[in-house]
Scaffold this motif. Structure first.
Motif, PDB file in Angstrom:
ATOM      1  N   ILE A  29     -14.703   2.989  13.051  1.00  0.00           N
ATOM      2  CA  ILE A  29     -13.297   2.648  13.334  1.00  0.00           C
ATOM      3  C   ILE A  29     -12.476   2.914  12.076  1.00  0.00           C
ATOM      4  CG2 ILE A  29     -11.684   0.888  14.113  1.00  0.00           C
ATOM      5  CD1 ILE A  29     -13.758   1.746  16.180  1.00  0.00           C
ATOM      6  N   VAL A  30     -11.421   3.725  12.238  1.00  0.00           N
ATOM      7  CA  VAL A  30     -10.532   4.016  11.106  1.00  0.00           C
ATOM      8  C   VAL A  30      -9.646   2.812  10.850  1.00  0.00           C
ATOM      9  CG1 VAL A  30      -8.731   5.546  10.258  1.00  0.00           C
ATOM     10  CG2 VAL A  30     -10.576   6.475  11.674  1.00  0.00           C
ATOM     11  N   SER A  31      -9.581   2.366   9.627  1.00  0.00           N
ATOM     12  CA  SER A  31      -8.807   1.157   9.288  1.00  0.00           C
ATOM     13  C   SER A  31      -7.369   1.458   8.866  1.00  0.00           C
ATOM     14  CB  SER A  31      -9.500   0.384   8.167  1.00  0.00           C
ATOM     15  OG  SER A  31      -9.629   1.204   7.003  1.00  0.00           O
ATOM     16  N   GLU A  32      -7.044   2.740   8.517  1.00  0.00           N
ATOM     17  CA  GLU A  32      -5.690   3.065   8.085  1.00  0.00           C
ATOM     18  C   GLU A  32      -4.734   2.997   9.265  1.00  0.00           C
ATOM     19  OE1 GLU A  32      -8.292   4.774   7.334  1.00  0.00           O
ATOM     20  OE2 GLU A  32      -8.458   4.602   5.157  1.00  0.00           O
ATOM     21  N   PRO A  33      -3.468   2.581   9.021  1.00  0.00           N
ATOM     22  CA  PRO A  33      -2.502   2.509  10.118  1.00  0.00           C
ATOM     23  C   PRO A  33      -2.137   3.898  10.641  1.00  0.00           C
ATOM     24  CG  PRO A  33      -1.418   2.110   8.032  1.00  0.00           C
ATOM     25  CD  PRO A  33      -2.886   2.162   7.750  1.00  0.00           C
ATOM     26  N   ALA A  34      -1.742   3.938  11.872  1.00  0.00           N
ATOM     27  CA  ALA A  34      -1.325   5.192  12.496  1.00  0.00           C
ATOM     28  C   ALA A  34       0.030   5.628  11.944  1.00  0.00           C
ATOM     29  CB  ALA A  34      -1.246   5.028  14.019  1.00  0.00           C
ATOM     30  N   PRO A  35       0.364   6.926  12.062  1.00  0.00           N
ATOM     31  CA  PRO A  35       1.659   7.392  11.533  1.00  0.00           C
ATOM     32  C   PRO A  35       2.866   6.765  12.207  1.00  0.00           C
ATOM     33  CG  PRO A  35       0.151   9.231  11.905  1.00  0.00           C
ATOM     34  CD  PRO A  35      -0.493   8.018  12.518  1.00  0.00           C
ATOM     35  N   ASN A  36       2.711   6.298  13.470  1.00  0.00           N
ATOM     36  CA  ASN A  36       3.838   5.706  14.173  1.00  0.00           C
ATOM     37  C   ASN A  36       3.930   4.199  14.011  1.00  0.00           C
ATOM     38  OD1 ASN A  36       1.544   5.154  15.613  1.00  0.00           O
ATOM     39  ND2 ASN A  36       2.424   5.579  17.635  1.00  0.00           N
ATOM     40  N   GLU A  37       3.091   3.611  13.162  1.00  0.00           N
ATOM     41  CA  GLU A  37       3.142   2.176  12.922  1.00  0.00           C
ATOM     42  C   GLU A  37       4.060   1.881  11.745  1.00  0.00           C
ATOM     43  OE1 GLU A  37      -0.501   0.058  12.729  1.00  0.00           O
ATOM     44  OE2 GLU A  37      -1.519   1.382  14.149  1.00  0.00           O
ATOM     45  N   LEU A  38       4.923   0.879  11.939  1.00  0.00           N
ATOM     46  CA  LEU A  38       5.908   0.548  10.902  1.00  0.00           C
ATOM     47  C   LEU A  38       5.279  -0.138   9.698  1.00  0.00           C
ATOM     48  CD1 LEU A  38       8.937  -0.671  13.045  1.00  0.00           C
ATOM     49  CD2 LEU A  38       8.532   1.571  12.041  1.00  0.00           C
ATOM     50  N   ARG A  39       4.033  -0.634   9.835  1.00  0.00           N
ATOM     51  CA  ARG A  39       3.413  -1.275   8.666  1.00  0.00           C
ATOM     52  C   ARG A  39       2.839  -0.273   7.694  1.00  0.00           C
ATOM     53  NH1 ARG A  39      -2.205  -2.444   9.660  1.00  0.00           N
ATOM     54  NH2 ARG A  39      -2.891  -1.688  11.698  1.00  0.00           N
ATOM     55  N   ASP A  40       2.892   1.008   8.072  1.00  0.00           N
ATOM     56  CA  ASP A  40       2.486   2.051   7.141  1.00  0.00           C
ATOM     57  C   ASP A  40       3.575   2.198   6.077  1.00  0.00           C
ATOM     58  OD1 ASP A  40       1.553   4.199   5.801  1.00  0.00           O
ATOM     59  OD2 ASP A  40       1.562   5.595   7.490  1.00  0.00           O
ATOM     60  N   PRO A  41       3.268   2.064   4.798  1.00  0.00           N
ATOM     61  CA  PRO A  41       4.302   2.176   3.758  1.00  0.00           C
ATOM     62  C   PRO A  41       5.026   3.508   3.781  1.00  0.00           C
ATOM     63  CG  PRO A  41       2.289   1.249   2.858  1.00  0.00           C
ATOM     64  CD  PRO A  41       1.961   1.718   4.237  1.00  0.00           C
ATOM     65  N   PHE A  42       4.322   4.592   4.067  1.00  0.00           N
ATOM     66  CA  PHE A  42       4.964   5.905   4.117  1.00  0.00           C
ATOM     67  C   PHE A  42       5.976   5.977   5.258  1.00  0.00           C
ATOM     68  CE2 PHE A  42       5.075  10.262   5.766  1.00  0.00           C
ATOM     69  CZ  PHE A  42       5.561  10.924   4.652  1.00  0.00           C
ATOM     70  N   VAL A  43       5.584   5.430   6.433  1.00  0.00           N
ATOM     71  CA  VAL A  43       6.498   5.443   7.579  1.00  0.00           C
ATOM     72  C   VAL A  43       7.727   4.596   7.292  1.00  0.00           C
ATOM     73  CG1 VAL A  43       6.741   4.826  10.016  1.00  0.00           C
ATOM     74  CG2 VAL A  43       4.656   5.935   9.216  1.00  0.00           C
ATOM     75  N   ARG A  44       7.517   3.430   6.698  1.00  0.00           N
ATOM     76  CA  ARG A  44       8.657   2.569   6.382  1.00  0.00           C
ATOM     77  C   ARG A  44       9.616   3.246   5.401  1.00  0.00           C
ATOM     78  NH1 ARG A  44       4.852  -1.862   6.197  1.00  0.00           N
ATOM     79  NH2 ARG A  44       4.918  -1.768   3.921  1.00  0.00           N
ATOM     80  N   GLN A  45       9.052   3.913   4.399  1.00  0.00           N
ATOM     81  CA  GLN A  45       9.899   4.589   3.418  1.00  0.00           C
ATOM     82  C   GLN A  45      10.693   5.719   4.064  1.00  0.00           C
ATOM     83  OE1 GLN A  45       7.708   6.271   0.176  1.00  0.00           O
ATOM     84  NE2 GLN A  45       9.530   6.877  -0.970  1.00  0.00           N
ATOM     85  N   GLU A  46      10.032   6.533   4.889  1.00  0.00           N
ATOM     86  CA  GLU A  46      10.742   7.623   5.550  1.00  0.00           C
ATOM     87  C   GLU A  46      11.778   7.100   6.533  1.00  0.00           C
ATOM     88  OE1 GLU A  46      10.570  10.842   4.879  1.00  0.00           O
ATOM     89  OE2 GLU A  46       9.254  10.279   3.219  1.00  0.00           O
ATOM     90  N   LEU A  47      11.459   5.985   7.210  1.00  0.00           N
ATOM     91  CA  LEU A  47      12.423   5.400   8.142  1.00  0.00           C
ATOM     92  C   LEU A  47      13.655   4.885   7.412  1.00  0.00           C
ATOM     93  CD1 LEU A  47      13.052   4.625  11.061  1.00  0.00           C
ATOM     94  CD2 LEU A  47      11.874   2.440  10.658  1.00  0.00           C
ATOM     95  N   LYS A  48      13.457   4.305   6.240  1.00  0.00           N
ATOM     96  CA  LYS A  48      14.597   3.853   5.449  1.00  0.00           C
ATOM     97  C   LYS A  48      15.474   5.026   5.032  1.00  0.00           C
ATOM     98  CE  LYS A  48      12.492  -0.339   3.510  1.00  0.00           C
ATOM     99  NZ  LYS A  48      12.050  -1.013   2.258  1.00  0.00           N
ATOM    100  N   ARG A  49      14.835   6.117   4.596  1.00  0.00           N
ATOM    101  CA  ARG A  49      15.613   7.291   4.204  1.00  0.00           C
ATOM    102  C   ARG A  49      16.401   7.845   5.393  1.00  0.00           C
ATOM    103  NH1 ARG A  49      11.200  10.690   0.523  1.00  0.00           N
ATOM    104  NH2 ARG A  49      11.089   9.190  -1.210  1.00  0.00           N
ATOM    105  N   ALA A  50      15.734   7.954   6.543  1.00  0.00           N
ATOM    106  CA  ALA A  50      16.426   8.471   7.725  1.00  0.00           C
ATOM    107  C   ALA A  50      17.575   7.553   8.141  1.00  0.00           C
ATOM    108  CB  ALA A  50      15.436   8.631   8.877  1.00  0.00           C
ATOM    109  N   THR A  51      17.355   6.241   8.026  1.00  0.00           N
ATOM    110  CA  THR A  51      18.416   5.298   8.393  1.00  0.00           C
ATOM    111  C   THR A  51      19.610   5.435   7.461  1.00  0.00           C
ATOM    112  OG1 THR A  51      16.741   3.761   9.222  1.00  0.00           O
ATOM    113  CG2 THR A  51      18.940   2.871   8.785  1.00  0.00           C
ATOM    114  N   ILE A  52      19.348   5.628   6.180  1.00  0.00           N
ATOM    115  CA  ILE A  52      20.447   5.792   5.221  1.00  0.00           C
ATOM    116  C   ILE A  52      21.244   7.046   5.535  1.00  0.00           C
ATOM    117  CG2 ILE A  52      20.981   6.256   2.803  1.00  0.00           C
ATOM    118  CD1 ILE A  52      18.627   4.448   2.062  1.00  0.00           C
ATOM    119  N   TRP A  53      20.553   8.163   5.784  1.00  0.00           N
ATOM    120  CA  TRP A  53      21.263   9.412   6.070  1.00  0.00           C
ATOM    121  C   TRP A  53      22.022   9.337   7.393  1.00  0.00           C
ATOM    122  CZ3 TRP A  53      22.457  12.788   2.615  1.00  0.00           C
ATOM    123  CH2 TRP A  53      21.645  12.970   1.497  1.00  0.00           C
TER     124      TRP A  53
END
Length: 357
Positions: A9-33
């Motif tokens: 079982i892979v323990s890393e979060p999926a790309p569409n999960e908001l608890r992924d730090p990378f996804v949260r960071q990209e979502l913040k950037r997109a929200t700002i733009w």
């Protein structure tokens, strides 16, 4: 994976999960733009209401300047000083209209007929030398431009909209002038705490610049209007009173206002004869020279120094983009942008000095 073994079982979060730090960071950037793009689009759609609000701020600065000036001789509460300023302003306008109302009405009618006659003469002369269409074509163009009821109703709608905008500017300015600290505190509440002292200093500098700029404008308007009216009356130019009033009002918009009042002055002068027309030209040149080399430098030393080319460029842009209201408010808007940029440059310079070893 071997047969029969349990899957890993892979323990890393999926790309569409908001608890992924990378996804949260990209979502913040997109929200700002997206928010920035939405704010720009909203500002474009609401530019006229925003200009009305800014016009209210300009009017509030005029009232605040009078209230602060009155404080030097009357140490009473601010609401009472504001009431005195408003009453004196209304009394002055009503008194001027009462004393010169009949003459102004008659001269305005004469001015309209005179300008129409001069325009007709100019077009006839231009058609004779071949740079304009013939007289028949001019009549057809005039009928197309002025002969429809829909065009008349649109003009009435524009006039009503302008009057409603003026009323809103006056009401907004009066409310802001009553309690300026209340609205300033509200703006500071929208700013992060660590940036509020710098923001408060910028707002105070803007308010001071606005008061000085408008005081200089009002002084120049009064001086230019009075001098023009007296000089035209002494030279025998018709409708000197209404021309002086128009010149004083248009002096609020530098450069373009002076050109417009000059065209009216010269057109009316030549309607009374060649000699009077040359007198009108001489008066216009003298007053504009005096205003440009004596009054404006004297006022600029105590107000904000705006380069003429910058002011004229801003007027052209604001007039093209936002119409008459933008043209009228171009000068105060340029001054506010100039103060904001200067404060931002000073803050960056201080940060660089602090960060230097």
């Amino acid at each position: 994976m071997s047969e029969g073994a349990r899957p890993e079982i892979v323990s890393e979060p999926a790309p569409n999960e908001l608890r992924d730090p990378f996804v949260r960071q990209e979502l913040k950037r997109a929200t700002i733009w997206l928010g920035l793009a939405g704010a720009i689009g909203l500002a474009v759609l609401l530019i006229q209401p925003l200009l009305i609000i800014f016009g209210g701020l300009v009017f509030a600065s005029m009232l605040d300047g009078g209230v602060r000036l009155l404080r030097r001789i009357l140490p009473i509460g601010r609401p009472w000083r504001l009431l005195i300023v408003v009453v004196l302003t209304v009394a002055f306008i009503v008194g001027v209209l009462y004393l010169t109302g009949a003459g102004i009405t008659e001269q305005v009618q004469q001015l309209r007929s005179t300008l129409m006659t001069q325009a007709t003469r100019l077009m006839d002369w231009a058609s004779q030398i071949g740079i304009m269409p013939g007289k028949a074509d001019l009549n057809g163009l005039a009928q197309q431009a002025l002969g429809s009821f829909g065009k008349l109703t649109s003009y009435l709608g524009i006039a009503f909209g302008a009057f409603a905008s003026l009323v809103m500017v006056l009401v907004i300015g009066l409310f802001i002038a009553m309690e300026p600290r209340l609205y300033e505190s509200g703006l500071q509440w929208l700013i992060p705490r660590d940036q509020r002292p710098r923001f408060a200093g910028t707002i105070e500098q803007m308010a001071t610049t606005m008061r000085r700029l408008l005081a200089g404008r009002l002084f120049g308007m009064a001086l230019e209007g009075v001098m023009t009216g007296i000089a035209l009356a002494l030279a025998g130019v018709p409708m000197a009173l209404v021309l002086g009033i128009i010149t004083g009002i248009l002096a609020f918009v530098p450069n373009i206002g002076a050109i417009t009042s000059g065209v009216l002055m010269v057109a009316v002068g030549f309607s009374a004869g060649m000699h009077t027309g040359f007198w009108a030209i001489a008066i216009y040149v003298f007053i504009q020279t005096l205003d440009g080399y004596v009054v404006i430098p004297m006022v600029a030393r105590r107000t904000v120094d705006l380069p003429p080319a910058l002011t004229l460029s801003m007027q052209i842009l604001a007039g093209t983009l936002f119409g008459v209201l933008g043209l009228t408010l171009a000068d105060p808007l340029t001054a506010m942008i100039k103060v904001a940029l200067e404060r931002s440059s000073e803050a960056e310079g201080q940060d660089d000095v602090v960060a230097a070893p």
